[in-house]
Write a protein that holds these residues in place. Sequence first.
Motif, PDB file in Angstrom:
ATOM      1  N   PRO A 156       2.123   9.389  -7.069  1.00  0.00           N
ATOM      2  CA  PRO A 156       1.023   9.637  -6.130  1.00  0.00           C
ATOM      3  C   PRO A 156       0.260   8.359  -5.792  1.00  0.00           C
ATOM      4  CG  PRO A 156       0.987  11.267  -7.877  1.00  0.00           C
ATOM      5  CD  PRO A 156       2.047  10.275  -8.236  1.00  0.00           C
ATOM      6  N   ALA A 157       0.243   7.384  -6.720  1.00  0.00           N
ATOM      7  CA  ALA A 157      -0.501   6.155  -6.452  1.00  0.00           C
ATOM      8  C   ALA A 157       0.016   5.468  -5.196  1.00  0.00           C
ATOM      9  CB  ALA A 157      -0.395   5.217  -7.655  1.00  0.00           C
ATOM     10  N   GLU A 159       1.462   6.984  -2.629  1.00  0.00           N
ATOM     11  CA  GLU A 159       0.995   7.790  -1.498  1.00  0.00           C
ATOM     12  C   GLU A 159      -0.468   7.490  -1.213  1.00  0.00           C
ATOM     13  OE1 GLU A 159       1.906  11.811  -2.618  1.00  0.00           O
ATOM     14  OE2 GLU A 159       3.863  11.690  -1.629  1.00  0.00           O
ATOM     15  N   ALA A 160      -1.246   7.322  -2.291  1.00  0.00           N
ATOM     16  CA  ALA A 160      -2.665   7.024  -2.111  1.00  0.00           C
ATOM     17  C   ALA A 160      -2.828   5.675  -1.421  1.00  0.00           C
ATOM     18  CB  ALA A 160      -3.377   7.025  -3.456  1.00  0.00           C
ATOM     19  N   LEU A 161      -2.017   4.701  -1.791  1.00  0.00           N
ATOM     20  CA  LEU A 161      -2.095   3.385  -1.147  1.00  0.00           C
ATOM     21  C   LEU A 161      -1.733   3.503   0.332  1.00  0.00           C
ATOM     22  CD1 LEU A 161      -0.511   1.117  -3.913  1.00  0.00           C
ATOM     23  CD2 LEU A 161      -2.847   1.055  -3.087  1.00  0.00           C
ATOM     24  N   ARG A 162      -0.709   4.319   0.633  1.00  0.00           N
ATOM     25  CA  ARG A 162      -0.327   4.514   2.046  1.00  0.00           C
ATOM     26  C   ARG A 162      -1.462   5.173   2.810  1.00  0.00           C
ATOM     27  NH1 ARG A 162       5.397   5.596   0.786  1.00  0.00           N
ATOM     28  NH2 ARG A 162       6.317   3.556   1.176  1.00  0.00           N
ATOM     29  N   MET A 163      -2.113   6.134   2.143  1.00  0.00           N
ATOM     30  CA  MET A 163      -3.242   6.846   2.747  1.00  0.00           C
ATOM     31  C   MET A 163      -4.349   5.862   3.107  1.00  0.00           C
ATOM     32  SD  MET A 163      -3.274  10.258   2.849  1.00  0.00           S
ATOM     33  CE  MET A 163      -3.958  10.536   4.451  1.00  0.00           C
ATOM     34  N   GLN A 164      -4.451   4.787   2.335  1.00  0.00           N
ATOM     35  CA  GLN A 164      -5.472   3.769   2.593  1.00  0.00           C
ATOM     36  C   GLN A 164      -5.018   2.771   3.648  1.00  0.00           C
ATOM     37  OE1 GLN A 164      -5.997   2.458  -1.645  1.00  0.00           O
ATOM     38  NE2 GLN A 164      -8.146   2.505  -1.095  1.00  0.00           N
ATOM     39  N   GLY A 165      -3.803   2.953   4.160  1.00  0.00           N
ATOM     40  CA  GLY A 165      -3.284   2.029   5.159  1.00  0.00           C
ATOM     41  C   GLY A 165      -2.954   0.664   4.585  1.00  0.00           C
ATOM     42  N   GLU A 166      -2.608   0.639   3.307  1.00  0.00           N
ATOM     43  CA  GLU A 166      -2.332  -0.623   2.629  1.00  0.00           C
ATOM     44  C   GLU A 166      -1.081  -1.297   3.203  1.00  0.00           C
ATOM     45  OE1 GLU A 166      -3.733  -3.063   1.289  1.00  0.00           O
ATOM     46  OE2 GLU A 166      -4.711  -1.895  -0.265  1.00  0.00           O
ATOM     47  N   THR A 167      -1.010  -2.632   3.114  1.00  0.00           N
ATOM     48  CA  THR A 167       0.150  -3.359   3.651  1.00  0.00           C
ATOM     49  C   THR A 167       1.387  -3.146   2.775  1.00  0.00           C
ATOM     50  OG1 THR A 167      -0.501  -5.283   2.368  1.00  0.00           O
ATOM     51  CG2 THR A 167      -1.225  -5.210   4.642  1.00  0.00           C
ATOM     52  N   ARG A 170       1.386  -5.444  -0.335  1.00  0.00           N
ATOM     53  CA  ARG A 170       0.519  -5.006  -1.432  1.00  0.00           C
ATOM     54  C   ARG A 170       1.126  -3.817  -2.179  1.00  0.00           C
ATOM     55  NH1 ARG A 170      -5.442  -6.071  -2.569  1.00  0.00           N
ATOM     56  NH2 ARG A 170      -5.884  -7.841  -1.239  1.00  0.00           N
TER      57      ARG A 170
ATOM     58  N   LEU B 312       1.940  13.516   4.396  1.00  0.00           N
ATOM     59  CA  LEU B 312       2.694  13.163   3.191  1.00  0.00           C
ATOM     60  C   LEU B 312       3.986  13.964   3.076  1.00  0.00           C
ATOM     61  CD1 LEU B 312      -0.325  13.005   0.751  1.00  0.00           C
ATOM     62  CD2 LEU B 312       1.074  11.077   1.445  1.00  0.00           C
ATOM     63  N   LEU B 331       2.713   9.714   7.706  1.00  0.00           N
ATOM     64  CA  LEU B 331       1.531   8.862   7.792  1.00  0.00           C
ATOM     65  C   LEU B 331       1.902   7.415   8.059  1.00  0.00           C
ATOM     66  CD1 LEU B 331      -0.180   8.437   4.299  1.00  0.00           C
ATOM     67  CD2 LEU B 331       2.233   8.675   4.656  1.00  0.00           C
ATOM     68  N   LEU B 339      -5.226   7.652  10.417  1.00  0.00           N
ATOM     69  CA  LEU B 339      -5.220   7.672   8.948  1.00  0.00           C
ATOM     70  C   LEU B 339      -6.627   7.916   8.423  1.00  0.00           C
ATOM     71  CD1 LEU B 339      -2.956   4.760   7.644  1.00  0.00           C
ATOM     72  CD2 LEU B 339      -2.703   7.191   7.213  1.00  0.00           C
ATOM     73  N   PHE B 346      -6.001  13.604  -4.152  1.00  0.00           N
ATOM     74  CA  PHE B 346      -4.870  14.129  -4.914  1.00  0.00           C
ATOM     75  C   PHE B 346      -5.307  14.982  -6.097  1.00  0.00           C
ATOM     76  CE2 PHE B 346      -3.328  10.607  -2.573  1.00  0.00           C
ATOM     77  CZ  PHE B 346      -2.011  10.903  -2.279  1.00  0.00           C
ATOM     78  N   ALA B 351      -3.021   9.803 -11.759  1.00  0.00           N
ATOM     79  CA  ALA B 351      -1.764   9.272 -11.237  1.00  0.00           C
ATOM     80  C   ALA B 351      -1.935   8.634  -9.875  1.00  0.00           C
ATOM     81  CB  ALA B 351      -0.725  10.389 -11.163  1.00  0.00           C
ATOM     82  N   SER B 352      -3.050   8.903  -9.208  1.00  0.00           N
ATOM     83  CA  SER B 352      -3.204   8.373  -7.857  1.00  0.00           C
ATOM     84  C   SER B 352      -3.904   7.017  -7.851  1.00  0.00           C
ATOM     85  CB  SER B 352      -3.958   9.365  -6.981  1.00  0.00           C
ATOM     86  OG  SER B 352      -5.331   9.331  -7.270  1.00  0.00           O
ATOM     87  N   PHE B 353      -4.201   6.475  -9.030  1.00  0.00           N
ATOM     88  CA  PHE B 353      -4.781   5.138  -9.090  1.00  0.00           C
ATOM     89  C   PHE B 353      -3.787   4.152  -9.694  1.00  0.00           C
ATOM     90  CE2 PHE B 353      -8.844   7.269  -8.509  1.00  0.00           C
ATOM     91  CZ  PHE B 353      -9.504   6.349  -7.714  1.00  0.00           C
ATOM     92  N   ARG B 369      -9.032  -1.824   4.847  1.00  0.00           N
ATOM     93  CA  ARG B 369      -7.835  -1.569   5.628  1.00  0.00           C
ATOM     94  C   ARG B 369      -8.088  -0.652   6.830  1.00  0.00           C
ATOM     95  NH1 ARG B 369      -4.049  -4.624   6.162  1.00  0.00           N
ATOM     96  NH2 ARG B 369      -2.807  -2.872   6.877  1.00  0.00           N
ATOM     97  N   LEU B 370      -8.889   0.390   6.611  1.00  0.00           N
ATOM     98  CA  LEU B 370      -8.991   1.389   7.667  1.00  0.00           C
ATOM     99  C   LEU B 370     -10.157   1.162   8.608  1.00  0.00           C
ATOM    100  CD1 LEU B 370      -8.030   4.623   5.709  1.00  0.00           C
ATOM    101  CD2 LEU B 370      -6.615   3.230   7.204  1.00  0.00           C
TER     102      LEU B 370
END
Lengths: 267, 519
Positions: A156-157, A159-167, A170, B312, B331, B339, B346, B351-353, B369-370
């Motif tokens: 999930p981490a 996916e969370a980074l993608r959700m943040q629009g990360e490059t 990174r 997702l 996405l 976005l 989550f 797990a999401s960090f 970023r956003l």
Amino acid sequence: MTRRRFTLGLAVVAVPLVLALLGPLFTGAPGPRSGSFTLGGEHWLGTDFVGRDVWRQVLHGGRTVVLTALAATALAYLVALPVGLVSALTHVRRLEELLMRPLDVLLAVPSLLLILLVASVFSPGAAGIALLVALVNVPDAARIVRAAAGEVAARPAVEALRMQGETWWRIAVGYVGRSALRTLAADAGIRLTGVLYLVSTAAFLGVGVAPDAADWAVMVDRNRTGLFVQPWAVVVPALLIVALTTGTNLLFDAALEKTPRQKGRRP
Amino acid sequence: MNHTTGPVAEIRDLRVEIDGRAIVDGVNLRVRPGKVTALVGASGSGKTTTGLALLGEYPPGARVTGEVHRSADGLVGYVPQHPAAVLNPARRVSALLHDIARPQVRGLPRAERRTAARELVLRSLSDAQLADGEALLRRYPHQLSGGQQQRVVLAQALLLGARIVVADEPTTGQDALTKSRVVGQLAAVAARGIAVVLLSHDLDVVRALADEVLVMRAGRVVESGPVERLWTAPRHEWTRRLLDVQRAAAPRDGTGIEAAQPLLNVLNLTAVHGRTTVLRAPHLALHPGECLAVVGRSGSGKTTLARCLAGLHRDHDGEILLDGVALPRSLRHRSRTQLAAVQYVFQDARASFDEHRPVLGQVARTAVRLRGADDRTATEEASATLGRLGLSDDLAHRLPGELSGGELQRAALARALLARPRVLICDEITSGLDTVTRRALLDLLAGLVGDGDDLSLVLVTHDLDTARLAHRIAVLDAGELVEQGPTGRILAEPQHAFTVSLMNATAHLEAGSRFRART
């Protein structure tokens, strides 16, 4: 504990590295040859299969091995890392196939055969051998990078980074690469040993390094016949190779060790 | 209640210390055959440590004083919160159970041992309420659902002849129907004269099941007594607080909102996993400033719905419109504005960090970023948002591994909020939290919606109590959107059969109705 392991690793890896890099500076002109596999006398570590002084050979034989092996391992990873990371992180199945399938073909050809085949056409030098050995190591390394990264990429981490629009950089290097680092470091250590012996086997068959060259791996190979008469000619270079790989692994482990935390088991 | 029966186990003045810090302090506990004793408290209050003390188990490096007595035949079985951890994954269920049954039939003639052992195994399975026991025997633990694994562990304990069963958070993260089944199953165990020790922060379950309740806080028992007395007349302030949060939250009024243009519009959505269709939602709308709860059992497709909205889950047909413009399925193809507009929190915050970087930096990246903020402004903003959600600067500078589940959940919320989203999707973010933490988080969410920023919330939950926070509820069953409407109407007069049964199960638990025939 981490510090102790670090010092130990450094000490273990320093011996072969110093010998390999500075050894040639401390040797004089080659003395007269004596009989094969003699012990004692004026030769500190005895003589080898053609009667040369083993200590002198040891001092001379490190540079090619260490540099070729390190360069080949580094090169292999230079190609394998991007290929593995891209194919682990892409959702485009075709791109993944395009990257990995050709490597599978290469994987199917025995590595020594490939080296001999190419060498018979191009007769490469030390740099050429390093390139060739790197090439045959790329498929394995890429598969391991992809497998290690694939597990991390599904978390999930990411996916969370993608959700943040990360490059991409990174996500791929900063998170996925870093999380897979331990596995990759372990693989790099093993790969280094494998590469050392692949170089030496090629030398034994007359490719790259000369078959009687002052080269640790070649020494182990060629002096095997006299192992019970004059063990030093095999044991010393073999130990140096072991020290090189073990030391590297210890250093990696110490560097990747997390700071020991009070981690009480939840009862 | 029959007080003449002697206790099968007793704890007197137990104190467990680690590094000089008391985890459990001065706890007294009597466990009687056929009775259910519940230990209630927030996570970290010492419930598990006390429960394990009955087994003679203590955390490593602990200093223990006090006495733990067990009667001569007082074998103790333990059903942990994550039962998979105690089942050997490489062996089938039958092997796991036969290992325990075999020594018990050693006295019989060789020819009869096999059938006798099998009988014992089957009986233990039916005692543990595993109806289709024979079919399960051939499976490996990972082929069972969490509830089935739990019952296999229970069967192991019963087969061993345990007189006491310690159940650690048996209903955490379960929907109402599964919960009531667990309650029934533990009640059946108690009815066979076995003492049950229930460790839980789920007060509905405790109410329905327990005879005696001990309320714990920070390692101490603050109050104890029969369950009726505790519920009707709690003496300690902490008990009152625990019970109050449970009763809070009245349904909201959803009128007036539906008049506006929908912000998010779902049309003919069909999502697939491989070849199976897992979700069908013909039409679903979300209005600005509205809170929509998506309710259903686990496996009903509610998470898939949320993931489709967030981009997702890419394998779906149909359209998701934001302000009338179709959102790309993945996405990866959404623009920064898109976005930022739809953010997702989550279920598993930990797990999401990224475990290698401090929380603050990770939260701040959203703004960088956003929204194109520079690093300093983003960090300041992150710090302010985290502070508003009750996370101090000191906590924010730590690594995720050093924060508790509730704290990480709030950090995850802050990370999403920093995008200034228009739609915030929260996937089961309150399951696995104790009642006090959960209520605090829900109040926070309610505050966000009411803030006037026109933030819309999609609340995915299996818990009707949480759904009460919403203006409207959509009910999913087996991948079908079976019912949707204003919260008041769904809760008061559910139309679809599945909604009715879900409501009944919840009401059942809430009323604390007894599953056990009392004698």
